[in-house]
Design a protein around this motif. Structure first.
Motif, PDB file in Angstrom:
ATOM      1  N   ILE A   1      -9.097 -14.446   3.622  1.00  7.83           N
ATOM      2  CA  ILE A   1      -8.685 -13.072   3.944  1.00  7.83           C
ATOM      3  C   ILE A   1      -8.494 -12.227   2.687  1.00  7.83           C
ATOM      4  CG2 ILE A   1      -6.856 -11.676   4.976  1.00  7.83           C
ATOM      5  CD1 ILE A   1      -6.509 -13.816   7.079  1.00  7.83           C
ATOM      6  N   PRO A   2      -7.732 -12.664   1.675  1.00  7.91           N
ATOM      7  CA  PRO A   2      -7.593 -11.809   0.490  1.00  7.91           C
ATOM      8  C   PRO A   2      -8.902 -11.595  -0.270  1.00  7.91           C
ATOM      9  CG  PRO A   2      -6.586 -13.956   0.115  1.00  7.91           C
ATOM     10  CD  PRO A   2      -6.908 -13.875   1.564  1.00  7.91           C
TER      11      PRO A   2
ATOM     12  N   LEU B   1     -13.977  -5.748   0.305  1.00  9.63           N
ATOM     13  CA  LEU B   1     -14.092  -4.503   1.065  1.00  9.63           C
ATOM     14  C   LEU B   1     -13.463  -3.341   0.314  1.00  9.63           C
ATOM     15  CD1 LEU B   1     -13.339  -5.817   4.670  1.00  9.63           C
ATOM     16  CD2 LEU B   1     -15.533  -5.030   3.777  1.00  9.63           C
ATOM     17  N   GLY B   2     -12.365  -3.609  -0.408  1.00  8.87           N
ATOM     18  CA  GLY B   2     -11.752  -2.561  -1.217  1.00  8.87           C
ATOM     19  C   GLY B   2     -12.687  -2.085  -2.316  1.00  8.87           C
ATOM     20  N   CYS B   3     -13.364  -3.025  -2.975  1.00  7.61           N
ATOM     21  CA  CYS B   3     -14.335  -2.656  -4.018  1.00  7.61           C
ATOM     22  C   CYS B   3     -15.494  -1.857  -3.415  1.00  7.61           C
ATOM     23  CB  CYS B   3     -14.858  -3.907  -4.711  1.00  7.61           C
ATOM     24  SG  CYS B   3     -13.595  -4.811  -5.656  1.00  7.61           S
ATOM     25  N   TRP B   4     -15.917  -2.242  -2.209  1.00  3.84           N
ATOM     26  CA  TRP B   4     -16.996  -1.505  -1.547  1.00  3.84           C
ATOM     27  C   TRP B   4     -16.572  -0.074  -1.234  1.00  3.84           C
ATOM     28  CZ3 TRP B   4     -17.460  -0.427   4.009  1.00  3.84           C
ATOM     29  CH2 TRP B   4     -18.678   0.160   4.332  1.00  3.84           C
TER      30      TRP B   4
ATOM     31  N   ARG C   1     -16.067  14.114   6.445  1.00  3.77           N
ATOM     32  CA  ARG C   1     -14.815  13.382   6.311  1.00  3.77           C
ATOM     33  C   ARG C   1     -14.871  12.500   5.075  1.00  3.77           C
ATOM     34  NH1 ARG C   1     -13.518  10.381  11.800  1.00  3.77           N
ATOM     35  NH2 ARG C   1     -11.684   9.845  10.555  1.00  3.77           N
ATOM     36  N   ASN C   2     -13.737  12.438   4.352  1.00  5.05           N
ATOM     37  CA  ASN C   2     -13.663  11.601   3.156  1.00  5.05           C
ATOM     38  C   ASN C   2     -12.315  10.873   3.156  1.00  5.05           C
ATOM     39  OD1 ASN C   2     -14.062  10.376   0.730  1.00  5.05           O
ATOM     40  ND2 ASN C   2     -13.972  12.230  -0.514  1.00  5.05           N
ATOM     41  N   ASN C   3     -12.263   9.768   3.915  1.00  2.78           N
ATOM     42  CA  ASN C   3     -11.033   8.974   4.032  1.00  2.78           C
ATOM     43  C   ASN C   3     -11.102   7.683   3.228  1.00  2.78           C
ATOM     44  OD1 ASN C   3     -10.010  10.872   5.868  1.00  2.78           O
ATOM     45  ND2 ASN C   3     -10.950   9.827   7.600  1.00  2.78           N
ATOM     46  N   HIS C   4     -12.021   7.611   2.288  1.00  2.00           N
ATOM     47  CA  HIS C   4     -12.222   6.348   1.581  1.00  2.00           C
ATOM     48  C   HIS C   4     -11.032   5.969   0.707  1.00  2.00           C
ATOM     49  CE1 HIS C   4     -16.326   6.079   2.992  1.00  2.00           C
ATOM     50  NE2 HIS C   4     -16.523   7.328   2.628  1.00  2.00           N
ATOM     51  N   THR C   5     -10.263   6.951   0.238  1.00  2.00           N
ATOM     52  CA  THR C   5      -9.063   6.626  -0.550  1.00  2.00           C
ATOM     53  C   THR C   5      -8.062   5.848   0.296  1.00  2.00           C
ATOM     54  OG1 THR C   5      -9.384   8.633  -1.877  1.00  2.00           O
ATOM     55  CG2 THR C   5      -7.215   7.595  -1.952  1.00  2.00           C
ATOM     56  N   GLN C   6      -7.888   6.252   1.544  1.00  2.00           N
ATOM     57  CA  GLN C   6      -6.989   5.519   2.440  1.00  2.00           C
ATOM     58  C   GLN C   6      -7.502   4.107   2.696  1.00  2.00           C
ATOM     59  OE1 GLN C   6      -6.357   7.849   5.987  1.00  2.00           O
ATOM     60  NE2 GLN C   6      -6.190   9.761   4.851  1.00  2.00           N
TER      61      GLN C   6
ATOM     62  N   TRP D   1      -7.255  -1.865   2.176  1.00  2.00           N
ATOM     63  CA  TRP D   1      -7.869  -3.162   1.906  1.00  2.00           C
ATOM     64  C   TRP D   1      -7.230  -3.872   0.721  1.00  2.00           C
ATOM     65  CZ3 TRP D   1      -9.991  -5.152   5.763  1.00  2.00           C
ATOM     66  CH2 TRP D   1     -10.823  -4.444   6.628  1.00  2.00           C
ATOM     67  N   PHE D   2      -6.921  -3.143  -0.338  1.00  4.07           N
ATOM     68  CA  PHE D   2      -6.284  -3.777  -1.483  1.00  4.07           C
ATOM     69  C   PHE D   2      -4.860  -4.227  -1.153  1.00  4.07           C
ATOM     70  CE2 PHE D   2      -9.213  -1.526  -4.704  1.00  4.07           C
ATOM     71  CZ  PHE D   2     -10.065  -2.604  -4.689  1.00  4.07           C
ATOM     72  N   SER D   3      -4.149  -3.462  -0.324  1.00  2.00           N
ATOM     73  CA  SER D   3      -2.804  -3.871   0.103  1.00  2.00           C
ATOM     74  C   SER D   3      -2.865  -5.139   0.942  1.00  2.00           C
ATOM     75  CB  SER D   3      -2.132  -2.743   0.896  1.00  2.00           C
ATOM     76  OG  SER D   3      -1.978  -1.590   0.101  1.00  2.00           O
ATOM     77  N   LEU D   4      -3.852  -5.208   1.846  1.00  2.00           N
ATOM     78  CA  LEU D   4      -4.014  -6.407   2.662  1.00  2.00           C
ATOM     79  C   LEU D   4      -4.360  -7.610   1.790  1.00  2.00           C
ATOM     80  CD1 LEU D   4      -4.180  -7.736   5.449  1.00  2.00           C
ATOM     81  CD2 LEU D   4      -6.578  -7.016   5.570  1.00  2.00           C
ATOM     82  N   SER D   5      -5.186  -7.407   0.790  1.00  2.00           N
ATOM     83  CA  SER D   5      -5.543  -8.502  -0.112  1.00  2.00           C
ATOM     84  C   SER D   5      -4.326  -9.002  -0.867  1.00  2.00           C
ATOM     85  CB  SER D   5      -6.614  -8.025  -1.093  1.00  2.00           C
ATOM     86  OG  SER D   5      -6.955  -9.054  -2.005  1.00  2.00           O
ATOM     87  N   LEU D   6      -3.491  -8.091  -1.355  1.00  2.00           N
ATOM     88  CA  LEU D   6      -2.281  -8.489  -2.081  1.00  2.00           C
ATOM     89  C   LEU D   6      -1.297  -9.207  -1.171  1.00  2.00           C
ATOM     90  CD1 LEU D   6      -0.511  -8.430  -4.622  1.00  2.00           C
ATOM     91  CD2 LEU D   6       0.290  -6.159  -3.913  1.00  2.00           C
ATOM     92  N   ALA D   7      -1.074  -8.671   0.025  1.00  2.00           N
ATOM     93  CA  ALA D   7      -0.114  -9.268   0.952  1.00  2.00           C
ATOM     94  C   ALA D   7      -0.528 -10.680   1.363  1.00  2.00           C
ATOM     95  CB  ALA D   7       0.054  -8.379   2.181  1.00  2.00           C
ATOM     96  N   THR D   8      -1.804 -10.857   1.686  1.00  2.00           N
ATOM     97  CA  THR D   8      -2.264 -12.188   2.099  1.00  2.00           C
ATOM     98  C   THR D   8      -2.305 -13.162   0.926  1.00  2.00           C
ATOM     99  OG1 THR D   8      -4.535 -11.343   1.882  1.00  2.00           O
ATOM    100  CG2 THR D   8      -3.572 -11.393   4.090  1.00  2.00           C
TER     101      THR D   8
END
Length: 278
Positions: A35-36, A42-45, A240-245, A250-257
């Motif tokens: 998962i992380p 995905l965050g890098c993408w 629409r440009n929501n890529h910052t969110q 994704w990076f938060s999920l990677s850190l948490a897991t």
């Protein structure tokens, strides 16, 4: 039997203590470890997508600040991509008899339709300097939104200009249908999404889509809505440009897991002791 001298009960047996805890489940650990890694990828993408979208918006905004171009009589559909969001203008007569309503479409919470009307540019000269054939230079104009109660042309005579008109708008690429939108039924006059190629075949026009623009004015919009005059779009980029969110998610999920994985591995395997010898 309890009166016999050699009798022993189960409570007199010496306990045999063993650990009942199990080892870590390697399948679960593998999934948790993946998962992380996947989230980080995905965050890098999304970082790459943010750069691409920002560059695209900047390119479109650069086209918007340029002076409007006169639309040529004949347009190569393959070249429209290079002029997407380019401000253009064209002169001709609206074919209200071939008007198409796309809907339902919401605007400020109100139900309504997009009005698409062919613009017949019969007075445009051809490339050889001759007059173009009737309908050969006709294009599709998305005039804007009208409320549902103005769907009938009889209810909005002020929104049906006659004679020559000059239309200013944005040259746009053909729309793409998503999987949840039903198919259009042209023979019944039911249009659920703007299929530019299909609408062009239905009206005998070019597969050229112009979105008419208007000045952003609240009072003007209220007056046009009441009269049934279509509300054109503002001359601005609406991507629409929501890529910052997405990057943050994704990076938060990677850190948490990753923290969860570390806690699971660090925690020793323990369990209660029990007697299996009774």
């Amino acid at each position: 039997p309890a009166d016999e001298p050699g009798f022993t009960s189960i409570v007199d047996n010496p306990p045999v203590l063993i650990r009942s805890g199990r080892k870590h489940n390697y399948l679960g650990l593998s999934i948790l470890a993946a998962i992380p890694i996947i989230s980080f990828g995905l965050g890098c993408w999304q970082v790459q997508r943010l750069g691409w979208k920002s560059e695209l918006i900047a390119k479109f905004e650069d086209r918007l600040i340029r002076e409007p171009l006169p639309l040529p009589p004949r347009i190569d559909p393959d070249a429209i991509k290079e002029f997407d969001y380019r401000r253009v203008y064209a002169q001709g007569k609206f074919r209200h008899d071939q008007e198409m309503l796309i809907g339902p479409r919401l605007h400020d919470g109100k139900d309504g339709y997009l009005v698409v009307t062919p613009l017949e540019r019969t007075d445009e000269p051809s490339e050889k300097g001759e007059r173009a054939d009737r309908g050969s230079t006709t294009i599709l104009v998305n005039r804007g939104w009208i409320p549902k109660d103005k769907a009938s042309r009889e209810s909005r005579p002020e929104g049906l200009p006659t004679g020559d008109v000059v239309v200013q708008g944005l040259l746009r690429e053909p729309w793409k249908k998503n999987m949840f939108t039903p198919e259009n039924v042209p023979e019944d006059g039911k249009w659920y999404f703007p299929d530019v190629a299909q609408m062009a075949r239905h009206t005998g026009s070019q597969a050229v889509w112009i979105e008419e623009t208007m000045k952003s004015d609240l009072l003007l919009a209220y007056d046009r809505e009441a009269k049934g005059v279509p509300l054109g779009r503002a001359a601005e980029v609406n991507l629409r440009n929501n890529h910052t969110q997405y990057i943050f998610t994704w990076f938060s999920l990677s850190l948490a897991t990753s923290i969860m994985m570390w806690m699971v591995i660090k925690k020793p395997v323990r369990g209660p002791r029990q007697n299996r010898g009774w």
